[in-house]
Design a protein around this motif. Sequence first.
Motif, mmCIF file in Angstrom:
data_model
loop_
_atom_site.group_PDB
_atom_site.id
_atom_site.type_symbol
_atom_site.label_atom_id
_atom_site.label_comp_id
_atom_site.label_asym_id
_atom_site.label_seq_id
_atom_site.Cartn_x
_atom_site.Cartn_y
_atom_site.Cartn_z
ATOM 1 N N GLU A 1 -9.930 6.149 -3.156
ATOM 2 C CA GLU A 1 -9.109 5.501 -4.179
ATOM 3 C C GLU A 1 -7.747 6.176 -4.304
ATOM 4 O OE1 GLU A 1 -9.501 2.814 -6.339
ATOM 5 O OE2 GLU A 1 -11.102 2.306 -4.957
ATOM 6 N N MET A 2 -7.721 7.519 -4.273
ATOM 7 C CA MET A 2 -6.444 8.243 -4.382
ATOM 8 C C MET A 2 -5.557 7.972 -3.173
ATOM 9 S SD MET A 2 -7.400 11.912 -6.183
ATOM 10 C CE MET A 2 -7.368 12.673 -4.621
ATOM 11 N N SER A 3 -6.133 7.956 -1.982
ATOM 12 C CA SER A 3 -5.322 7.720 -0.789
ATOM 13 C C SER A 3 -4.799 6.288 -0.754
ATOM 14 C CB SER A 3 -6.117 8.032 0.475
ATOM 15 O OG SER A 3 -7.205 7.160 0.590
ATOM 16 N N THR A 4 -5.604 5.330 -1.222
ATOM 17 C CA THR A 4 -5.134 3.943 -1.284
ATOM 18 C C THR A 4 -4.002 3.817 -2.294
ATOM 19 O OG1 THR A 4 -7.317 3.122 -0.714
ATOM 20 C CG2 THR A 4 -5.817 1.563 -1.753
ATOM 21 N N PHE A 5 -4.150 4.426 -3.464
ATOM 22 C CA PHE A 5 -3.119 4.345 -4.497
ATOM 23 C C PHE A 5 -1.822 5.013 -4.041
ATOM 24 C CE2 PHE A 5 -1.013 6.313 -8.158
ATOM 25 C CZ PHE A 5 -0.671 5.160 -8.858
ATOM 26 N N SER A 6 -1.933 6.186 -3.422
ATOM 27 C CA SER A 6 -0.711 6.883 -3.006
ATOM 28 C C SER A 6 -0.051 6.225 -1.801
ATOM 29 C CB SER A 6 -1.015 8.351 -2.706
ATOM 30 O OG SER A 6 -1.926 8.441 -1.637
ATOM 31 N N SER A 7 -0.801 5.447 -1.017
ATOM 32 C CA SER A 7 -0.208 4.801 0.157
ATOM 33 C C SER A 7 0.816 3.744 -0.234
ATOM 34 C CB SER A 7 -1.294 4.178 1.027
ATOM 35 O OG SER A 7 -1.858 3.054 0.392
ATOM 36 N N TYR A 8 0.745 3.223 -1.453
ATOM 37 C CA TYR A 8 1.722 2.230 -1.899
ATOM 38 C C TYR A 8 3.108 2.847 -2.092
ATOM 39 C CZ TYR A 8 -2.225 -0.841 -2.695
ATOM 40 O OH TYR A 8 -3.341 -1.615 -2.533
ATOM 41 N N TYR A 9 3.182 4.162 -2.190
ATOM 42 C CA TYR A 9 4.450 4.838 -2.419
ATOM 43 C C TYR A 9 5.046 5.439 -1.154
ATOM 44 C CZ TYR A 9 3.253 4.130 -7.247
ATOM 45 O OH TYR A 9 2.933 3.542 -8.435
ATOM 46 N N PHE A 10 4.387 5.260 -0.004
ATOM 47 C CA PHE A 10 4.934 5.750 1.253
ATOM 48 C C PHE A 10 6.067 4.844 1.717
ATOM 49 C CE2 PHE A 10 0.576 7.644 2.457
ATOM 50 C CZ PHE A 10 0.850 8.767 1.698
ATOM 51 N N ASP B 1 8.179 2.465 4.418
ATOM 52 C CA ASP B 1 7.680 1.303 5.146
ATOM 53 C C ASP B 1 7.222 1.618 6.565
ATOM 54 O OD1 ASP B 1 8.045 -0.315 3.007
ATOM 55 O OD2 ASP B 1 10.059 -0.960 3.606
ATOM 56 N N HIS B 2 7.773 2.648 7.193
ATOM 57 C CA HIS B 2 7.428 2.934 8.589
ATOM 58 C C HIS B 2 6.148 3.756 8.728
ATOM 59 C CE1 HIS B 2 8.684 7.152 8.366
ATOM 60 N NE2 HIS B 2 9.638 6.709 7.562
ATOM 61 N N VAL B 3 5.541 4.191 7.612
ATOM 62 C CA VAL B 3 4.323 4.992 7.659
ATOM 63 C C VAL B 3 3.116 4.057 7.758
ATOM 64 C CG1 VAL B 3 2.908 6.661 6.404
ATOM 65 C CG2 VAL B 3 5.398 6.816 6.308
ATOM 66 N N THR B 4 2.272 4.324 8.742
ATOM 67 C CA THR B 4 1.072 3.522 8.928
ATOM 68 C C THR B 4 -0.023 4.011 7.994
ATOM 69 O OG1 THR B 4 1.632 3.216 11.242
ATOM 70 C CG2 THR B 4 -0.619 2.742 10.614
ATOM 71 N N THR B 5 -0.607 3.088 7.239
ATOM 72 C CA THR B 5 -1.717 3.418 6.352
ATOM 73 C C THR B 5 -2.877 2.479 6.650
ATOM 74 O OG1 THR B 5 -0.997 1.901 4.625
ATOM 75 C CG2 THR B 5 -0.119 4.139 4.530
ATOM 76 N N LYS B 6 -3.953 2.646 5.885
ATOM 77 C CA LYS B 6 -5.125 1.783 6.077
ATOM 78 C C LYS B 6 -4.792 0.337 5.747
ATOM 79 C CE LYS B 6 -9.855 1.265 4.412
ATOM 80 N NZ LYS B 6 -10.879 1.812 3.538
ATOM 81 N N TRP B 7 -3.921 0.110 4.791
ATOM 82 C CA TRP B 7 -3.605 -1.233 4.331
ATOM 83 C C TRP B 7 -2.345 -1.793 4.953
ATOM 84 C CZ3 TRP B 7 -7.828 -2.760 2.306
ATOM 85 C CH2 TRP B 7 -8.638 -1.864 1.639
ATOM 86 N N ARG B 8 -1.567 -0.970 5.663
ATOM 87 C CA ARG B 8 -0.327 -1.444 6.270
ATOM 88 C C ARG B 8 -0.238 -0.891 7.691
ATOM 89 N NH1 ARG B 8 3.913 0.357 2.790
ATOM 90 N NH2 ARG B 8 3.529 2.345 3.720
ATOM 91 N N ASN B 9 -0.761 -1.640 8.630
ATOM 92 C CA ASN B 9 -0.693 -1.244 10.035
ATOM 93 C C ASN B 9 0.525 -1.878 10.675
ATOM 94 O OD1 ASN B 9 -3.006 0.289 10.028
ATOM 95 N ND2 ASN B 9 -4.313 -1.433 10.537
ATOM 96 N N LEU B 10 1.302 -1.084 11.383
ATOM 97 C CA LEU B 10 2.429 -1.616 12.128
ATOM 98 C C LEU B 10 1.915 -2.251 13.410
ATOM 99 C CD1 LEU B 10 4.930 1.330 11.686
ATOM 100 C CD2 LEU B 10 4.861 -0.805 10.429
ATOM 101 N N PRO B 11 2.583 -3.271 13.920
ATOM 102 C CA PRO B 11 2.156 -3.854 15.198
ATOM 103 C C PRO B 11 2.170 -2.815 16.312
ATOM 104 C CG PRO B 11 3.742 -5.256 14.113
ATOM 105 C CD PRO B 11 3.680 -3.989 13.322
ATOM 106 N N ARG B 12 1.325 -2.993 17.303
ATOM 107 C CA ARG B 12 1.183 -1.994 18.364
ATOM 108 C C ARG B 12 2.427 -1.829 19.205
ATOM 109 N NH1 ARG B 12 -3.932 -3.131 21.896
ATOM 110 N NH2 ARG B 12 -2.490 -4.718 22.579
#
Length: 182
Positions: A55-64, A66-77
């Motif tokens: 939960e903490m990692s998901t919540f903090s990922s919203y503040y990264f 745009d170029h940082v890859t997270t569980k909820w925001r994967n950049l195209p390969r």
Amino acid sequence: MEHLPVHLADEARLAGPVQYRWMYSFERYLRTLKNHIRNKAKVEGSISNAYILEEMSTFSSYYFEDHVTTKWRNLPRNIEESVEENDDPNQLLIFKPVGRPIGRMAKRYMDPQEYIAAHMYILSNCAEVANTYIKIFEDEMRYVNPSLTEAELESAFDNDFMVWFGHYVRCDKFIFNIHLLD
């Protein structure tokens, strides 16, 4: 196994449709929680720690950024992060690299129809050509033949634009006489 279908009608009549009472989604989530167990002596604590961490990692990922890859925001390969290495101002935008190749390189020769199609694709999708030269071509076609219809102009573009563009680039403002269909 043959006995089970006998009770399905009774179960549907008593409990209603199956989607309101099935437990597959909960069982799948319990499996996810059980996979987080690291300490077999304190199972509940291990599950709760893993849940809080997720939960903490998901919540903090919203503040990264745009170029940082997270569980909820994967950049195209195939996205290359920095394009500025080959930032040549004289190079056309269509040839600036936007990614990296995938797989092994294979060489092959195009037949003349494929070559013409690729040439036309590049010329008609290049921003520098589309903004200026296509308009000049259309103006010259209308100057040569004022009664030109849109279909004939499209046909002239498909058939003659490559040749006209080559002459126009080599000889500045060279009016190329094209024989149009009457």
